[in-house]
Enzyme design. Sequence first.
Site, short mmCIF file in Angstrom:
data_model
loop_
_atom_site.label_atom_id
_atom_site.label_comp_id
_atom_site.label_asym_id
_atom_site.label_seq_id
_atom_site.Cartn_x
_atom_site.Cartn_y
_atom_site.Cartn_z
CG ASP A 159 -38.62 -17.00 -29.44
OD1 ASP A 159 -37.50 -18.15 -30.12
OD2 ASP A 159 -39.24 -16.86 -30.34
N GLY A 160 -37.92 -15.66 -24.72
CA GLY A 160 -36.74 -14.91 -24.32
C GLY A 160 -35.60 -15.33 -24.00
CB THR B 80 -40.46 -13.94 -34.68
OG1 THR B 80 -39.98 -14.20 -33.55
CG2 THR B 80 -40.41 -14.36 -36.07
CE1 TYR C 171 -45.85 -4.12 -28.88
CE2 TYR C 171 -44.29 -2.67 -27.55
CZ TYR C 171 -45.19 -2.91 -28.26
OH TYR C 171 -45.90 -2.10 -27.75
#
Length: 265
Positions: A53-54, A165, A167
Amino acid sequence: MDAAPELPRNLRGRIAFHAAATEAAESARDRLTAIHGDATPEEAAVVVALGGDGAMMEAQHRFLGRNLPVYGMNRGSVGFLMNDFREEGLAERLQVAQAALLHPLHMRAVCCGGGEVREALAINEVSLLRETRQAAKIRILVDGRERVPELICDGVLVATPAGSTAYNLSAHGPIVPLGANLLALTPISAFRPRRWRGALLPAAAEVVFEILESGKRPVAAVADYTEVRDVRRVEVREDRSLRLTMLFDPDHGLSERIIAEQFTV
């Protein structure tokens, strides 16, 4: 989900690849660019992000303002917002992908001292975090109305659906479905009010954080990659002038994953 933007029938040389800095993602990029080429931002019709996701967030930041759809393939760990990785049939998958649209958050932070103003955009979240051993004290206003007179905490954040979804989830905030037109307002290790667990807000809401006792209890504000130290006031709102598009396979099952995640114990 919405229909994806219409893509050219021939995507050879029109796909820009973005890979996370891992061996798995970079190796996948090398193999895929050998097949499809690697377009420049000016030439690209679509972006393929490889990683977790990053990598999706990094790709969105890199191409922010160009209104290019981003299709993620998981070469990371979680990959909640990513499609399954397969080298074959990429062009065909892009042509039938479905789109989820969202807008980034705009952060306006006013610093202590001289009152310097810093602005930044966030695709995942804007978070406020205490800088020292002392808990932060923060007043929260929503659309000009005081909602929390004094939150004593490690911090607090506002998350987009895409960032819910990340932090936000680790801080026990709610998962917000893409396209729900909502923002998550989530405290981080709240001490008082002890039972407050946050709120879901309309996407059009403006959230203002005022730092109480900022000299004794300094707070930093972070918009994705941008950190501003020693703030006294932070304003957060959706930037409707910018649109982000994420693409998903029709059988990706993102809605089911969002529902299932909320029942995980």
